[in-house]
Design an enzyme around this catalytic site. Sequence first.
Site, mmCIF file in Angstrom:
data_model
loop_
_atom_site.group_PDB
_atom_site.id
_atom_site.type_symbol
_atom_site.label_atom_id
_atom_site.label_comp_id
_atom_site.label_asym_id
_atom_site.label_seq_id
_atom_site.Cartn_x
_atom_site.Cartn_y
_atom_site.Cartn_z
ATOM 1 N N ASP A 1 0.682 -1.062 -0.022
ATOM 2 C CA ASP A 1 -0.126 0.160 0.038
ATOM 3 C C ASP A 1 0.975 1.206 0.171
ATOM 4 O O ASP A 1 2.068 0.902 0.246
ATOM 5 C CB ASP A 1 -0.849 -0.044 1.342
ATOM 6 N N ASP B 1 -6.576 -2.368 3.023
ATOM 7 C CA ASP B 1 -5.473 -3.317 2.583
ATOM 8 C C ASP B 1 -5.876 -4.681 3.357
ATOM 9 O O ASP B 1 -5.128 -5.585 2.884
ATOM 10 C CB ASP B 1 -4.307 -2.791 3.280
ATOM 11 N N ASP C 1 -1.502 -0.952 5.702
ATOM 12 C CA ASP C 1 -1.990 -0.244 7.070
ATOM 13 C C ASP C 1 -3.204 0.014 7.638
ATOM 14 O O ASP C 1 -3.706 0.148 8.560
ATOM 15 C CB ASP C 1 -1.223 1.072 7.493
#
Lengths: 349, 1217
Positions: free
Chosen positions: B415, B851, B847
Amino acid sequence: MSSNTASSSAGAAGSTDSSAARRNSKRPKYSRFTQQELPACKPILTPCWVISTFLIVSVIFIPLGVISLFASQDVVEIVDRYDNDCIPVPARANKVAYIQGTGDKTCNRTLRVPKRMKQPVYVYYQLENFYQNHRRYVKSRSDSQLRSQKYENQVDACKPEDDVGGQPIVPCGLIAWSLFNDTYDLSRNNQRIAVNKKGIAWKSDREHKFGKNVFPKNFQKGNLTGGASLDPNIPLSEQEDLIVWMRTAALPTFRKLYGKIETDLEAGDTIHVTLQNFYNTYSFNGKKKLVLSTTSWLGGKNDFLGIAYLAVGGICFFLAIAFTIMYLVKPRRLGDPSYLSWNRNPGGR
Amino acid sequence: MVRSGRLSVDSSSTANHRRTPSRTVTLGRIQPQAPTYRTVYCNDREGNAPVRFKVNSISTTKYNVLTFLPKGLFEQFRRIANIYFLAISCLSMTPISPVNPITNVAPLSLVLLVSLIKEAFEDWKRFQNDMAINNSLIEVLQDQNWVPIPWRKLQVGDIVRVKQDGFFPADILFLSSTNPDGICYVETANLDGETNLKIRKALERTWDYLTPEKASEFKGEVQCEQPNNSLYTFTGNLIVQKQTLPLSPNQLLLRGCSLRNTEYIVGAVIFTGHETKVMMNAMNAPSKRSTLEKKLDKLIITIFCALVTMCLIGAIGCAIVTDRDHYYLGLHEKDWEYRNALMIAFFTFFTLVTLFSTIIPISLYVSIEMIKFIQSTQFINQDLHMYHAETNTPALARTSNLNEELGQVEYIFSDKTGTLTRNLMEFFKCSIGGTSYGTGVTEIERGIAQRNGLKVQEEQKSTGAIREKGFNFDDPRLMRGAWRNEANPDLCKEFFRCLAICHTVLPEGDESPEKVVYQAASPDEAALVTAAKNFGFFFYRRTPTMVYVRESHVEKMGKIQDVAYEILNVLEFNSTRKRQSVVCRFPDGRLVLYCKGADTVIFERLANGMDDVKKVTREHLEQFGASGLRTLCLAYKDLNPEAYESWNEKFIQAKSALRDREKKLDEAAELIEKDLILIGSTAIEDKLQEGVPSCIETLSRAGIKIWVLTGDKMETAINIAYACNLINNEMKQFIISSETDAIREAEERGDQVEIARVIKEEVKKELKKSLEEAQHYMHTVAGPKMALIIDGKCLMHALDPSLRITLLSLSLNCSSVVCCRVSPLQKAQVTSLVRKGAKKITLSIGDGANDVSMIQAAHVGVGISGMEGMQAVMASDFAIAQFRFLTDLLLVHGRWSYLRICKVVMYFFYKNLTFTLTQFWFTFRTGFSGQRFYDDWFQSLYNVVFTALPVIVLGLFEKDVSASLSKRYPELYREGIRNSFFKWRVVAIWAASAVYQSLVCYHFVTASAFGGKNSSGRVFGLWDVSTIVFTCLVIAVNLRILMMSNSITRWHYITVGGSIAAWLIFAFVYCGIMTPRDRNENVYFVIYVLMSTFYFYFTILLVPVAALLGDFIFQGVERWFSPYDYQIVQEIHRHEPESSKGDHQLEIGNELSPEEARSYAISQLPREISKHTGFAFDSPGYESFFASQLGIYAPQKAWDVARRASMRSRPKTPKKN
């Protein structure tokens, strides 16, 4: 801000002191174990190490091989196979019938002593193709029954030689039942050589595994007779033939101690053996041999150990030399980065 | 799959409703006749009693005292190996077994016992955790008093008071708060990971029930929906004094959230315990098995096949050999199992299966489990290198299943925001009128310099440098009015004014430079305005028509004056325009248009002339872009009042147009945004997380390919890819974007089907073209590295089954891939595309809640902990605080774990094979009868005692090279990617070794054990021989551990020595005792007999050495002729003491001053070929930004569906009220 991640290692020493101050910190405590920094020896098989290891092994093994080979060479051994020869020629067509018959089975053999045999000279019988290690055979015994009169009735494991008409057989089981029963009488110059049959079994067997108050009972009373019968008045602990027999052999070719001769045999002596060829190995083409042997400190004649030691030592020596030559002719530089795979083929696909 | 995925996104809001009933039904929570709503009488326990609502205590344990044994055993027997051993144990109870049942039952029980103890321990911990939660206190209204009671005693309908920072003990109907207007702030980090506070508002009718006296008067009746797992919906009615008030999610305070910025609130409990929404959401993470373990299953199956083969050979042999002529075996007609050859073979087969069952290592799984457990709890969790001091977060392995998987990762899906970047924009550099300003060095520049062997000193900030959030700029030529002395002070002035005026930022708080807080839609804008402030153009107030700027040093040095600019028009930013303009009127009547935007669009609209400045600025832009900075070009234009008025009319018309307003506005803007004068450009650093570029570089050297999957715009994503060194100018970039003319045209036509078709065609065309090109490059020797950049819309079509293969082969050829504008679902799809399509091992790191799906889809999921909420962490397998810790996690822990587990597995395989083969060779000499060679107890303890511990020590302490070397030579990691240590070749080598060693052990001993064995001429029996063989085996197998260890600690010596000693001690004791019961006392006194002979000592020296000699030669030759990489690294550093954990950086003596370093670094940057100029700007647009400021409800994001929250995550400590 340090950009240096590759070395993000917070120095171990510097970081421990602050941790005490911060009670609430989740900072892991430093220990060599958790940080995987236990002191360790890191052996690297460098050519030097390889060669010296080979040399050390050969230096130790070659003398040991020589010693044990010498020990084996000192042993004088006479081996005489008699199973075939002891059947009268007419009966050879059907050996099994002969051996199961009731005729006289005495057989005379003559042995020549090649070298002086110092006493004690051990007399062995050797059987081949006899599966004393067969699963059915090995388990067909009752150790508790052998040990103590109390457990006379524990014959469960002994099938099919467990009882005779409901009476337990002592000693029960196939092993005891098939006890070897050839006998040997040795004489030199018409003078009988005494064969001492005491002390041929391991002491532990004699004293602990075979009871002093256990006497043979109903032995060989079944419809089939396997081997020798036992004197019901002698306790099992003194039936050493049985004790030796019942320490079953590891392989189908085995030797068992028959007795020992406590006189020296001189080189060139002729020894007459009068043997009673009772034991049936003919059903399964088993061989029977009579062996007279002295022993060294290492035991009987057995070159294998010495040869193996010499071979291993020799191979190591040879390899040490081969590696040394290789090292001299075409050395591999230790820790040459050009050997690294990613340096060999750049791009590394 | 794509289809269904899309569906579930589209229907996300409805899916919750639809799913709810089916879920509850499957869980059996609702009786068929149950009403579809529940009625709760507030503050009336008797009234609620008949309904029997669930209690508020929760239990997340798997077992209880009664179910532990059956359920735990059931769990254990789901493992095929345990079933196998159970079957073997049953077989060994039957008379066909050659071995005592104890031989198989004992190890199995031991293994089960260890596993069950572990299960019990884990469950106990869960239980304690539950208890801690259940027993935390909450204040409940009883007789007009707030009485603290434990959570578990809370009941539906109770009135509770929750204080600031306290957690809500159940789902609560919000009644009143100490805040005015009945609002409270709630942190939902435990639920969805979002740290921004949410506002909840009580119904006006209930605001008064705040004090205990008042609250006890509250007698409401709540009718609401049945418990369900939808976190964002709630419908119900509150009936107070015959008045029915509708309830919405706004009045519901969910369990797991905490109260912020509010002294306390009062509420009524609606859902309790397992019926709370958060508990209804809790689900178990899909348990992942490592690839290595799956391969291990294959190995086990192979071993099993070997076992069957061995047994078949034995069975056939037995059928042939067994013969009634061996009369001493007492075979009779009546023994039915010996009736004919077929029967013999049949029964012998099973006899042999029990005999050779040791070939399958029973303790393997439990040993591996123990090793992995210690690896994760003691090594990964305790690693100081992965402890992040700022957030006080150590690494956390949430599962111990996947340690070795970390050593084989080939693809990382990352990410962007929060993982690679800090979501913190800082004004870093600028270029004004062809002069570049700013002394900072970005990490990427530093990295390039370091690669070129320069040591860049830490920047030493000049003492007066201003450092604040959003501003990381220092250049004495501009600061404190020094710009007045520059070559072009007027342009500087325009630059600063443009920054101060052309934006959509709102100032909040005090109107002083120190205290003002800028509220901006994008952090970029805030950074620009902050920069203007620091340059002396302090924007402090905005009214709908005016912008107020406090300007310093304008007229002359030191003079400060407040200037009010009238904002006449705002031409908004959008992704097609890529620019934003403001028309403003100076107090002196001057009309100026300030414009900022992408270099491409600005340069197109510049007035003629100024070619020099354009050229220099362009160069600067390229430099900025290549160093990973996000750039914006600034331009202005003086307007002539008449021309402006005429344009303004057109603009107003466009603004009031009913149809195609957007398009008309754009066209109007085009009319005025032309003939601009270039001021310069800004460069903003999208602050990376610490150490990201070097970490990425290390990882890519390790052969790991990193894909960035982000919801950001393409420009931003590309920019970050540059900043992280994922893309550079030497790479061939394939850009597949939906922002092409063809697609835009189709979109304007507006037919959805048509759009989809056009996009698909375009994507197909692009993919084909790119793939051809990529393949062309692949065949050329020195082709450039390639990168693929694709956006979410195109990706959606590229993931279509017909194109998937093309996409996959293209992306696998690329060294980095950037997917932008992707939805959380697409992230997961891309991950599983590589996971399933390419059969490579994947790792996802992220995080946030968006995700989660990606983290769960990958082989290994890593969550970033310590900053945002817990969502990603709860779904992850490993949690680390910083992206850069991936180096440690993968290169050190992963690599070692992989190496260790491989060695452990191989060793288990080897030792059991060796052992069983000696037994197998023996079978040939027993007429295939299946007689056991070893005593029962020897055989059963071989695995679990005599050879158990050294291999565990190996699994814990083995390391080929030290941690610092692992990171210094990341290429070593490729051995894991290639799976060098767990290939069939390796298995074959170990098998060969096992065959050789078993032959040596068996034959050397049996060949020499013939005849008299000491000077008294006595002979050995079966058990004497087997005991010698066993002794030799134990010695050889244990010493083999030392030979295969690269790092021998004292634990190795202790366990290896201990194992051999344990065997001898066991032998002494076991051979020395006699039991009164019926037992085959085969080995009675055997060891003493053996030890009374010289032969014994000669053998146990010879045989292990001879057995290990083969392996030793192999190792020596292998190392000499085809060394592994790690072996060479070992050799390179063989003289270095390991303790020096300090950094082994390339330290080259030539120290440069920061200035020199910077210029050098810049000179090293690639040029000319560059097209990338670093434009990126995030702005949702003026209108929507102000709308959100006014609190207009924004729709829930699609990934809310995919979220999961679990009570287990709840921190234990902060629950004291």
